[in-house]
Scaffold this active site. Structure first.
Site, PDB file in Angstrom:
ATOM      1  N   ASP A  74       0.830  -1.201   0.000  1.00 47.68           N
ATOM      2  CA  ASP A  74       0.000   0.000   0.000  1.00 47.68           C
ATOM      3  C   ASP A  74       0.866   1.253   0.000  1.00 47.68           C
ATOM      4  O   ASP A  74       0.693   2.161  -0.825  1.00 47.68           O
ATOM      5  CB  ASP A  74      -0.929  -0.022   1.219  1.00 47.68           C
ATOM      6  N   HIS A  75       1.815   1.315   0.919  1.00 45.00           N
ATOM      7  CA  HIS A  75       2.656   2.506   1.029  1.00 45.00           C
ATOM      8  C   HIS A  75       3.632   2.609  -0.136  1.00 45.00           C
ATOM      9  O   HIS A  75       4.025   3.721  -0.522  1.00 45.00           O
ATOM     10  CB  HIS A  75       3.402   2.492   2.364  1.00 45.00           C
ATOM     11  N   ASP A 101       1.644   4.203  -2.761  1.00 45.67           N
ATOM     12  CA  ASP A 101       1.477   5.618  -2.413  1.00 45.67           C
ATOM     13  C   ASP A 101       2.704   6.431  -2.805  1.00 45.67           C
ATOM     14  O   ASP A 101       2.588   7.576  -3.264  1.00 45.67           O
ATOM     15  CB  ASP A 101       1.224   5.766  -0.914  1.00 45.67           C
TER      16      ASP A 101
END
Length: 291
Positions: A120-121, A124
């Site tokens: 996820d990061h 991002d």
């Protein structure tokens, strides 16, 4: 089929990875208002849809819409078609919404994991580049390369410092004005360019053009956010695994210089090992044993 003969992580590292729990606190102004939307959206999401798939879909949509904008204004100096700015605003909105519900979907399906957080990061970090670039094109900031570099540099720096703070404190902390507010501000910028045209940002307000407001907002946000992040980093002191501020700084320097001067990298690595020995918080570790 095994593609790599040696195990990348040892037993102790795998144990730490299995014990990792995602921790996040938010005081964001918009998050409270958007929670009903996010909760409704995740409730309509099929249970078979994997959280990582939601994450990557949001990233792909954001990248594609931004690349369309780049196609029409590759140097951020040309006036892009208004519909491309509207499309980019939609792309950022979809990405932000999907990014907000992937964690909810993971908890809803019981599939949350440290690797999911990393994925996820990681997405991002990629999306941050495209969001910042899209905002620069929407206001034709390419006419002022220094400001364009500053805008993109601020976005990258704030993203890194937010995760640096999480690294040493164990908790990702969102301030009152944080990433959600920044993303919706950029959505508004795209909508203004879509409605009035990108040339509206060249309008003189006093002795300054309106496009300078983007750089000014970036500067103000950087000062406010970096102040709170810096205080959290210094006050955090030591992370869960003895990750001091000094050691994390040396890790950054090591990665930055390793490609250029292996001797310098080895010197920094030795400093990291000595730091662990002196502080007595952990056994000597090479820089890659960060789990």
């Amino acid at each position: 089929m095994q593609f790599y003969k040696e195990r990348i992580l040892n037993a102790a590292q795998l144990k730490r990875l299995s014990e990792h729990k995602y921790s996040c606190s938010s005081a964001s102004l918009l998050d409270a208002w958007l929670q009903p939307w996010w909760c409704w959206l995740v409730s309509k999401t099929p249970l078979w849809l994997a959280p990582n798939l939601i994450t990557i879909l949001g990233l792909i949509i954001n990248i594609v819409t931004t690349l369309i904008l780049v196609w029409y204004s590759p140097d951020a100096r040309q006036d892009p078609p208004r519909w491309t700015c509207a499309l980019c605003a939609l792309g950022v909105f979809v990405y932000q919404s999907l990014d907000a519900i992937d964690g909810k979907q993971a908890r809803r399906t019981g599939s949350q994991s440290p690797l999911g957080e990393l994925f996820d990061h990681g997405c991002d970090s990629i999306s941050t580049v495209f969001i910042a670039l899209g905002a620069c094109i929407a206001v034709k900031l390419g006419e002022y390369p220094t400001w364009m570099f500053f805008q993109c540099f601020c976005a990258m720096t704030l993203f890194y410092c937010a995760h640096w703070q999480a690294y040493v404190t164990g908790t990702l902390k969102m301030g009152r004005i944080d990433v959600t507010e920044a993303q919706y501000t950029i959505i508004c910028i795209h909508l203004i360019s879509a409605t009035l045209g990108a040339d509206v940002w060249a309008t003189q307000v006093g002795s300054f053009e309106m496009r300078y407001s983007l750089g000014g907002a970036a500067l103000l946000g950087a000062v406010m956010t970096l102040g709170s992040l810096g205080a959290a980093i210094v006050a955090g002191g030591v992370g869960k695994n003895g990750s001091t501020v000094a050691v994390s700084c040396l890790l950054l320097l090591h990665v930055a210089w390793e490609l250029y001067t292996p001797q310098t990298a080895q010197t920094i690595n030795n400093c990291i090992i000595k730091r662990y020995i002196v502080d007595g918080r952990a056994k000597p570790l090479a820089f890659w044993n960060f789990v």
